[in-house]
Design an enzyme around this catalytic site. Sequence first.
Site, short mmCIF file in Angstrom:
data_model
loop_
_atom_site.label_atom_id
_atom_site.label_comp_id
_atom_site.label_asym_id
_atom_site.label_seq_id
_atom_site.Cartn_x
_atom_site.Cartn_y
_atom_site.Cartn_z
N PRO A 1 -35.66 -41.40 -22.66
CA PRO A 1 -34.40 -41.27 -23.39
C PRO A 1 -33.17 -41.54 -22.52
O PRO A 1 -33.20 -41.32 -21.30
CB PRO A 1 -34.42 -39.81 -23.86
N VAL A 2 -32.11 -42.00 -23.17
CA VAL A 2 -30.85 -42.28 -22.49
C VAL A 2 -29.75 -41.44 -23.14
O VAL A 2 -29.64 -41.42 -24.37
CB VAL A 2 -30.48 -43.78 -22.61
N LEU B 1 -28.22 -41.64 -26.70
CA LEU B 1 -27.84 -43.03 -26.96
C LEU B 1 -29.00 -43.86 -27.50
O LEU B 1 -28.80 -44.80 -28.25
CB LEU B 1 -27.35 -43.70 -25.66
N GLY B 2 -30.20 -43.56 -27.08
CA GLY B 2 -31.34 -44.36 -27.51
C GLY B 2 -32.51 -44.10 -26.60
O GLY B 2 -32.44 -43.28 -25.68
N LYS C 1 -30.44 -42.13 -17.74
CA LYS C 1 -31.78 -42.47 -18.23
C LYS C 1 -32.78 -41.53 -17.56
O LYS C 1 -32.79 -41.41 -16.33
CB LYS C 1 -32.10 -43.90 -17.81
N ASP D 1 -37.61 -59.77 -17.77
CA ASP D 1 -37.60 -59.03 -19.03
C ASP D 1 -36.30 -59.29 -19.78
O ASP D 1 -35.68 -58.36 -20.30
CB ASP D 1 -37.80 -57.53 -18.76
N GLY E 1 -36.06 -46.22 -24.78
CA GLY E 1 -36.95 -47.37 -24.61
C GLY E 1 -38.22 -46.92 -23.92
O GLY E 1 -38.58 -45.74 -23.96
N GLY E 2 -38.88 -47.86 -23.25
CA GLY E 2 -40.15 -47.56 -22.61
C GLY E 2 -40.03 -46.60 -21.44
O GLY E 2 -40.98 -45.93 -21.07
N PHE E 3 -38.84 -46.52 -20.82
CA PHE E 3 -38.66 -45.65 -19.65
C PHE E 3 -38.49 -44.20 -20.08
O PHE E 3 -39.06 -43.29 -19.47
CB PHE E 3 -37.43 -46.12 -18.86
N1 LIG Z 1 -25.58 -48.11 -19.55
C1 LIG Z 1 -25.71 -47.88 -20.86
N2 LIG Z 1 -24.63 -47.66 -21.63
C2 LIG Z 1 -24.76 -47.43 -22.96
N3 LIG Z 1 -25.95 -47.44 -23.61
C3 LIG Z 1 -27.05 -47.65 -22.90
C4 LIG Z 1 -27.02 -47.88 -21.49
N4 LIG Z 1 -28.28 -48.09 -21.04
C5 LIG Z 1 -29.07 -47.99 -22.13
N5 LIG Z 1 -28.35 -47.73 -23.24
C6 LIG Z 1 -28.87 -47.57 -24.62
O1 LIG Z 1 -30.07 -46.80 -24.54
C7 LIG Z 1 -31.07 -47.36 -25.38
C8 LIG Z 1 -32.40 -47.45 -24.65
O2 LIG Z 1 -32.28 -48.38 -23.58
P1 LIG Z 1 -33.51 -48.76 -22.66
O3 LIG Z 1 -33.04 -49.84 -21.76
O4 LIG Z 1 -34.04 -47.52 -22.04
O5 LIG Z 1 -34.60 -49.25 -23.67
P2 LIG Z 1 -34.81 -50.64 -24.42
O6 LIG Z 1 -34.08 -51.72 -23.68
O7 LIG Z 1 -34.45 -50.43 -25.85
O8 LIG Z 1 -36.36 -50.87 -24.33
P3 LIG Z 1 -37.19 -51.35 -23.02
O9 LIG Z 1 -37.87 -50.12 -22.54
O10 LIG Z 1 -38.13 -52.35 -23.52
O11 LIG Z 1 -36.21 -51.88 -22.02
C9 LIG Z 1 -30.56 -48.68 -25.89
O12 LIG Z 1 -30.30 -48.53 -27.26
C10 LIG Z 1 -29.28 -48.93 -25.17
O13 LIG Z 1 -28.33 -49.38 -26.06
MG LIG Z 2 -33.94 -51.91 -21.78
#
Ligand SMILES: Nc1ncnc2c1ncn2[C@@H]1O[C@H](COP(=O)(O)OP(=O)(O)OP(=O)(O)O)[C@@H](O)[C@H]1O
Ligand SMILES: [Mg+2]
Length: 439
Positions: free
Chosen positions: A89-90, A82-83, A111, A206, A85-87
């Site tokens: 892959p999702v 899905l994407g 996540k 945040d 972020g800093g944590f």
């Molecule tokens: N519960 C969810 N349902 C669908 N997509 C999700 C869900 N949680 C996260 N995502 C997708 O996963 C991706 C990464 O999300 P994540 O929150 O890990 O990082 P971020 O918000 O882009 O960066 P940051 O680390 O600064 O929070 C995003 O594109 C988000 O759309």
């Molecule tokens: Mg996020």
Amino acid sequence: MAVKKTVWSYMVPLCGRKEQNPETPQKKALSKPASFQRLSLSDLSIPGLEDLSVSLAGSRLHVFTLLELKVITQNFSSSNFLGEGGFGPVHKGFIDDKLRPGLKPQPVAVKLLDPDGSQGHREWLAEIVFLGQLRHPNLVKLIGYCCVDEHRLLVYEYMPRGSLENQLFRRYSVSLPWSARMKIALGAAKGLAFLHEAEKPVIYRDFKASNILLDSDYTAKLSDFGLAKDGPEGEDTHVSTRVMGTQGYAAPEYLMTGHLTTMSDVYSFGVVLVELLTGRKSVDKNRPTREQKLTDWARPMLNDPRRLSRIMDPRLEGQYSEKGARKAAALAYQCLSNRPKQRPTMRSVIETLEPLLEYNDVLEGTFVYTAPESDPRKEVKETKGQQDHHRRRHSRNPHPGRRSPRPTIHSDSDATLDHGRRRNMDDPLPSDANRSNEL
Ligand SMILES: Nc1ncnc2c1ncn2[C@@H]1O[C@H](COP(=O)(O)OP(=O)(O)OP(=O)(O)O)[C@@H](O)[C@H]1O
Ligand SMILES: [Mg+2]
């Protein structure tokens, strides 16, 4: 009332032990104790893994095995990505009715902590401590977690429309209609108000477009509590912290002093409201220098009805309520005040936003969402004028086979994947500017 850690300890599964045989059922869901008092992060001694087993808070959370999460995400396959972020892959996953009794079949987002990423055990723990105990329609639901050896995972309800960041800034799609933008602003405001007004207030810290997730009907839900803090207690007016957050969203007084209050969240809310109005990112290095920082560029026009149309998102093509836009812009202006005390509370933000959803002076009618998840082509009913607009847009679409708006960003047809680690191609590329970091 002091929180008794012993109340929690008997409910908390061991963390750090070896993977259990999935055939041997472990105690799965955690139940709520009779006298429930929200446990704070500060009540936990940030532990070695063994300590975690006696101090980690949980309520109604499921403890998953790594094997279970591999099964539901098809071994974290790239097609379910899905994407990131800093944590870490999702991935999308699906819990079926065979996984475990009592857990309803549902799509989930899993996540996975990247050990080389900018976040770690502490953020994972904060997510569980806050989201495991706080429940609200505008907070994403944490279903459970996994903690085995060095692995840290989180399992959430799946949000079909992904993040606001994806919806607002992605190229090659119909832009978010005005009514959806206002609905998102209101939902996110309700989520923040719930945190600020809790018996033990929480500062989210945040608030940004990528942390606002969207349900199929554009209900906004806050995610990512890794940086959240308990609010000040007793006579204290603020919490002192290391300055963490995301560039372009953090309040100026917080950046300067490290003093955190609920008003820091209100400032960040103002930034997101300006993003919704203008369709521009809080920081955009690809723009001319004086336009790179959104608030600096937009602020003088927010409180000037005659100049407001100059900063409104051109992708709205004029289809917005002028009266609503004026009120929303004036509200954003207040939220962005350099003096925290002059910012409105989130309760007052809600009161200002609620009536805006009723304004019907939007050119060419309003969108009505019917929200079936399975067929994106039926997700939006439009007026004839809007259909014409979209037809014009589609003729410019470099992907003519693709129908918009698209509900998810996970399928191969939507994304360019690179071993499951690349973001969606429509997604704003990850840059340090929109990641949570020490500022
Ligand atoms: N519960 C969810 N349902 C669908 N997509 C999700 C869900 N949680 C996260 N995502 C997708 O996963 C991706 C990464 O999300 P994540 O929150 O890990 O990082 P971020 O918000 O882009 O960066 P940051 O680390 O600064 O929070 C995003 O594109 C988000 O759309
Ligand atoms: Mg996020």
